[in-house]
Every structure is written in structure tokens, then in C-alpha cells.
Design a protein around this motif. Structure first.
Motif, PDB file in Angstrom:
ATOM      1  N   MET A   5     -12.538   4.396   5.070  1.00 35.32           N
ATOM      2  CA  MET A   5     -13.073   3.572   3.987  1.00 35.32           C
ATOM      3  C   MET A   5     -14.518   3.161   4.252  1.00 35.32           C
ATOM      4  O   MET A   5     -15.336   3.103   3.323  1.00 35.32           O
ATOM      5  N   LEU A  57      -3.535   2.005   8.518  1.00 37.96           N
ATOM      6  CA  LEU A  57      -4.467   1.120   7.820  1.00 37.96           C
ATOM      7  C   LEU A  57      -5.442   0.442   8.773  1.00 37.96           C
ATOM      8  O   LEU A  57      -5.080   0.057   9.881  1.00 37.96           O
ATOM      9  N   SER A 117      -9.319  -8.046  -5.956  1.00 40.38           N
ATOM     10  CA  SER A 117     -10.469  -7.350  -5.375  1.00 40.38           C
ATOM     11  C   SER A 117     -11.143  -6.468  -6.406  1.00 40.38           C
ATOM     12  O   SER A 117     -12.377  -6.425  -6.518  1.00 40.38           O
ATOM     13  N   SER A 153     -11.014   1.163  -6.569  1.00 40.07           N
ATOM     14  CA  SER A 153     -10.128   0.725  -5.506  1.00 40.07           C
ATOM     15  C   SER A 153     -10.323   1.497  -4.207  1.00 40.07           C
ATOM     16  O   SER A 153      -9.944   1.016  -3.145  1.00 40.07           O
ATOM     17  N   PRO A 157      -6.803   1.989   2.481  1.00 41.45           N
ATOM     18  CA  PRO A 157      -7.949   1.365   3.166  1.00 41.45           C
ATOM     19  C   PRO A 157      -7.844   1.643   4.667  1.00 41.45           C
ATOM     20  O   PRO A 157      -7.527   0.766   5.468  1.00 41.45           O
ATOM     21  N   HIS A 178     -10.579  -3.264   6.647  1.00 42.56           N
ATOM     22  CA  HIS A 178     -10.636  -2.974   5.217  1.00 42.56           C
ATOM     23  C   HIS A 178      -9.380  -3.394   4.469  1.00 42.56           C
ATOM     24  O   HIS A 178      -9.465  -3.716   3.276  1.00 42.56           O
ATOM     25  N   ALA A 179      -8.235  -3.406   5.126  1.00 37.79           N
ATOM     26  CA  ALA A 179      -7.000  -3.799   4.446  1.00 37.79           C
ATOM     27  C   ALA A 179      -6.840  -5.317   4.406  1.00 37.79           C
ATOM     28  O   ALA A 179      -6.432  -5.879   3.390  1.00 37.79           O
ATOM     29  N   CYS A 219     -13.256  -0.919  -2.895  1.00 36.49           N
ATOM     30  CA  CYS A 219     -13.053  -2.370  -2.739  1.00 36.49           C
ATOM     31  C   CYS A 219     -11.640  -2.712  -2.292  1.00 36.49           C
ATOM     32  O   CYS A 219     -11.361  -3.849  -1.924  1.00 36.49           O
ATOM     33  N   GLY A 220     -10.726  -1.737  -2.325  1.00 34.73           N
ATOM     34  CA  GLY A 220      -9.332  -1.995  -1.985  1.00 34.73           C
ATOM     35  C   GLY A 220      -8.495  -2.113  -3.247  1.00 34.73           C
ATOM     36  O   GLY A 220      -8.995  -2.506  -4.307  1.00 34.73           O
ATOM     37  N   TYR A 231       0.794  -1.219   0.000  1.00 39.42           N
ATOM     38  CA  TYR A 231       0.000   0.000   0.000  1.00 39.42           C
ATOM     39  C   TYR A 231       0.835   1.282   0.000  1.00 39.42           C
ATOM     40  O   TYR A 231       0.259   2.374  -0.017  1.00 39.42           O
TER      41      TYR A 231
END
Length: 430
Positions: A392, A153, A423, A414, A388, A157-158, A417-418, A146
Motif C-alpha cells: 500500500m 496486513l 476513510s 479504497s 492494506p 496501513h490497516a 485510503c483503505g 478485510y
């Protein structure tokens, strides 16, 4: 992917792309015999549904497997490259953690479940695996994925899979053992790319759509909701504008560009402030090509990552020509180095000459490069990867509310959804 699925279902689609090719940052260029990926360098196939999707697209047969040597990964510790363990015996002999750090790691199955609702990745790793694992594994890994610090983070979510693993099994080790029985998990993870680079994936998808449905160099200026349809105003390669009427709109525009569009006639348009609130940091990708004889290190791996505690000016380097064939001319190698991110955003904005010189010095120290690079190039992303983080969830809620209040409008990308490619491939709409 959304356009491909809609077309496959019998719908008429039109794609507006502001750039010269589809796929956004997923670009691959051949320059002086070196094949460069400007976005994702690999696609990791861990899940059967992603592999099945690749089969359905008809491109899995074009995939090339990563060199088995790429299984070996390195980190920098005390100014030297240290290989990360890839088996129990290598874990016991590796110097990437101290004896105490290894003992703390082995205590993971006995650590209680976390109670925080939205824990940071840093807190999660430190709590379950120890602070040393955070410093020499979590920190460099997150900078590689990332370009961010683990403290920034959100675990939810990550890495939602890790959170689910802890809550369901009480331990990451136990969860990894149980996950081998998951019917959606492939027996072996495959790391793949394509002979012409990762852009071959998006080019292949685009080629399955009618040529007339793809409008390149078309900037969206305005999206207006009418009584039963949507009115999209675009500006083409010239200065003229054009109006297109649609039954629905799928918006995959990056978060930082959402407010550049004039949105008209929508309910809840104040939610765009939350939807566009994603943190990005600048990232520079530095490509150096060398004659193989001018690098002392065997380059026998995927590459190396740099823990922040090492106080270096690069985040890490991929041994690109080791990972996949065809990335460099015969007798040469390609190194792809990442600079900037959350850790050192200012370095990504240095002038080219200064960045090249800095990266060359780092490689001379860590890899034993003895000459100047045969080939040099820099690609800059001023807003690279949407983090993320804790915001998020707010972005996702804003997207859902806007979709509910404005039938026919959908959001994906992104920032929702990441960033990982699997993803993005699976997330048509949030």
C-alpha cells in the motif's frame, strides 16, 4: 464526495460511472421484502469530523441507530457460539479466552514498544496481546473487516491508530483511556444505517449534484493529457464514443481496473504498474431469510465471526434483521453470510446451489436452523477488498509521484485510503 465538494466550491463537475447507479459497491436492494446491502452494512461514527460531515451533507437526520442488542458479538469456539466480553465482569466470565489467555492480555501495559518499521497486524497482536488473542480475536475480526488473514496486513496501513497509540502511550490500554479526552472523539460511538439501506447515503449525495453532471453506464476508455487540459474518451450505453475536455481529473477507479484505461501523454506512466498492484480476493455475500420460528438461536447480537482454527467454510454471519429494523418482513429474519476471501477464495466461486447448501448446513449446526431458507440470494465480488498490505505504501508513493508530474490529475479510492467507509468519505485525494 470529491465531486460534491468540488460542486459546493463552485466548480462544474462531471461524474463518469460505468454502473447503473453511483456509489460503486455501496448498493442496497429490496428483494421479496428483504433489504439487502451489497457493500458496507453499517457506518460507524466514532469521530466528530465524520459526524459533522454527515450533518453538512444533510443526511444525519435520516440515520437509524443500530439495535442495542447489536452490541453483543459472538465468535465460534469449539463448534459453539461464544459471546465476546463487553464489560469487565463479562471479560472475567467469558470463555472466549482461557485463563492463561486472559492473563496474557492483561499484561499488555507492560509490553515494550515495537521496533519494526512495517509490522504485520498478526505480529502486532501476538506481541502485545498474545497468540491466543490473535487466534480467537484478531484472526476472525480481520476476516470480518478485510476478508483477509492478519499475517497479510500491514499495521501501518490497516490500523494506523493502533500503531500511533503504542508509540505515543506505550500501551493500547493506556492509549484507549487517553483517547477519551480526544476532542475529535464522540462521547459515544454510533453504529448507523438508513431506512432504505446504505445506498441512501450515496443517492443523497448524488441528488445534491446537477442531474446532468452524472453520466451512468459510461465507461472510460482513454484519458489523455494535452498541453493545459485533459481529454477523456468515454463509451456510453451504446457502442458510440464521446470526447470530454476537462481542466482536471479525479480518478477513483479500483486498482484492478486502472490498466483497462489507455493513459496517454503522461509523465511517469510506468508508475501505473505500482499503483494498480493491490491484492484482492473473491468474496460471496450469501443472504438467507427464515421464518423466525425456524431458528433456535435468539439472534441477540450483531452476528458471529469464525476463527480460522475452527476449520469452517464461512467467515461469519451478520444478524442483519436484528441490527436494523426493516431488513425482513414481519415474522422473518435475515442472515448475511460472508464466504471466500483470502482464507478460502475457491469457495466463493462455487456454484450457487452448492454455496446455499453449505451455508444452510453451517447455520443448522451453529444457529439451530430447522428448515430451508424462505429466501435465498448470492452476490459475488470477484475482486472484493484491496488489502492494506505492505504494497500500500508503494501505491501511495506512485499516486503522489503521478500527481506531482501531471498537474490536474488526482487519485483516490479504497486501494489508497483503505476500505473502511469513514476513510473513503474523508479521503478526497491522496
Amino acid at each position: 464526495m470529491s465531486a460534491w465538494r468540488a460542486h459546493k466550491s463552485g466548480n462544474s463537475v462531471t461524474i463518469f460511472e460505468s454502473g447503473k447507479c453511483t456509489g460503486g459497491v455501496l448498493q442496497s436492494k429490496n428483494s421479496d421484502g428483504f433489504l439487502l446491502d451489497y457493500g458496507a452494512n453499517t457506518l460507524s461514527l466514532r469521530r466528530k469530523d465524520v459526524s459533522d460531515l454527515m450533518e453538512e451533507l444533510g443526511i444525519l437526520g435520516r440515520a437509524i441507530e443500530a439495535n442495542p442488542e447489536a452490541n453483543l458479538r459472538f465468535i465460534v469456539k469449539n463448534g459453539k457460539l461464544v459471546s465476546l466480553p463487553h464489560s469487565l465482569s463479562s471479560f472475567l466470565t467469558s470463555s472466549f479466552l482461557s485463563p492463561f489467555g486472559k492473563l496474557r492480555l492483561l499484561c499488555e501495559p507492560f509490553i515494550a514498544k515495537g521496533q519494526k518499521i512495517d509490522e504485520t497486524v498478526a505480529d502486532f497482536i501476538s506481541r502485545r496481546l498474545g497468540k491466543e488473542a490473535l487466534t480467537y480475536a484478531g484472526n476472525p475480526f480481520l476476516s470480518g473487516v478485510y476478508a483477509a488473514r492478519p499475517e497479510s496486513l500491514s499495521l501501518t496501513h490497516a490500523f494506523p491508530g493502533l500503531q500511533e497509540m503504542e508509540q505515543s502511550h506505550g500501551s493500547l490500554f493506556k492509549g484507549m483511556i487517553k483517547s477519551k479526552k480526544d476532542p475529535n472523539r464522540l462521547p459515544k460511538t454510533r453504529l448507523i444505517s438508513f431506512p432504505l439501506g446504505m445506498q441512501e447515503l450515496t443517492d443523497h449525495i448524488s441528488n445534491q449534484l446537477p442531474a446532468s453532471s452524472i453520466r451512468l453506464q459510461s465507461k472510460v476508455l482513454k484519458i489523455e493529457k494535452t498541453e493545459n487540459q485533459w481529454r477523456v474518451i468515454i463509451q456510453g450505453d451504446g457502442a458510440s464514443t464521446e470526447e470530454v475536455i476537462c481542466d482536471s481529473v479525479i480518478c477513483s477507479i479500483p486498482a484492478h481496473q486502472l490498466m483497462s484505461i489507455e493513459w496517454s501523454g503522461l509523465q511517469g506512466d510506468e508508475l501505473f504498474k505500482d499503483l494498480s498492484n493491490a491484492r484482492h480476493f473473491p468474496l460471496a455475500l450469501v443472504y438467507h431469510g427464515y421464518e423466525r420460528k425456524n431458528i433456535f438461536h435468539p439472534l441477540n447480537g450483531f452476528g458471529f465471526l469464525v476463527p480460522e482454527v475452527e476449520n469452517r467454510k464461512i467467515l461469519g454471519t451478520l444478524f442483519s434483521s436484528t441490527i436494523f429494523p426493516g431488513r425482513a418482513p414481519n415474522g422473518h429474519v435475515l442472515l448475511t453470510t460472508f464466504v471466500g476471501g483470502e482464507r478460502q477464495p475457491d469457495i466463493a466461486e462455487w456454484e450457487d446451489k452448492k454455496i446455499h447448501s453449505m451455508v444452510q448446513d453451517e447455520h443448522a449446526d451453529l444457529l439451530g436452523t430447522s428448515k430451508t431458507p424462505f429466501f435465498k440470494k448470492i452476490i459475488r465480488w470477484s475482486k472484493a477488498i484491496p488489502l492494506p498490505d505492505q504494497s500500500m505504501q508503494t501505491r501511495k508513493q506512485a499516486a503522489r509521484k503521478l500527481e506531482e508530474q501531471n498537474p490536474g490529475l488526482f487519485f483516490t479510492g479504497s486501494h489508497l485510503c483503505g476500505p473502511p467507509l469513514p476513510s473513503c468519505m474523508q479521503a478526497d485525494m491522496i
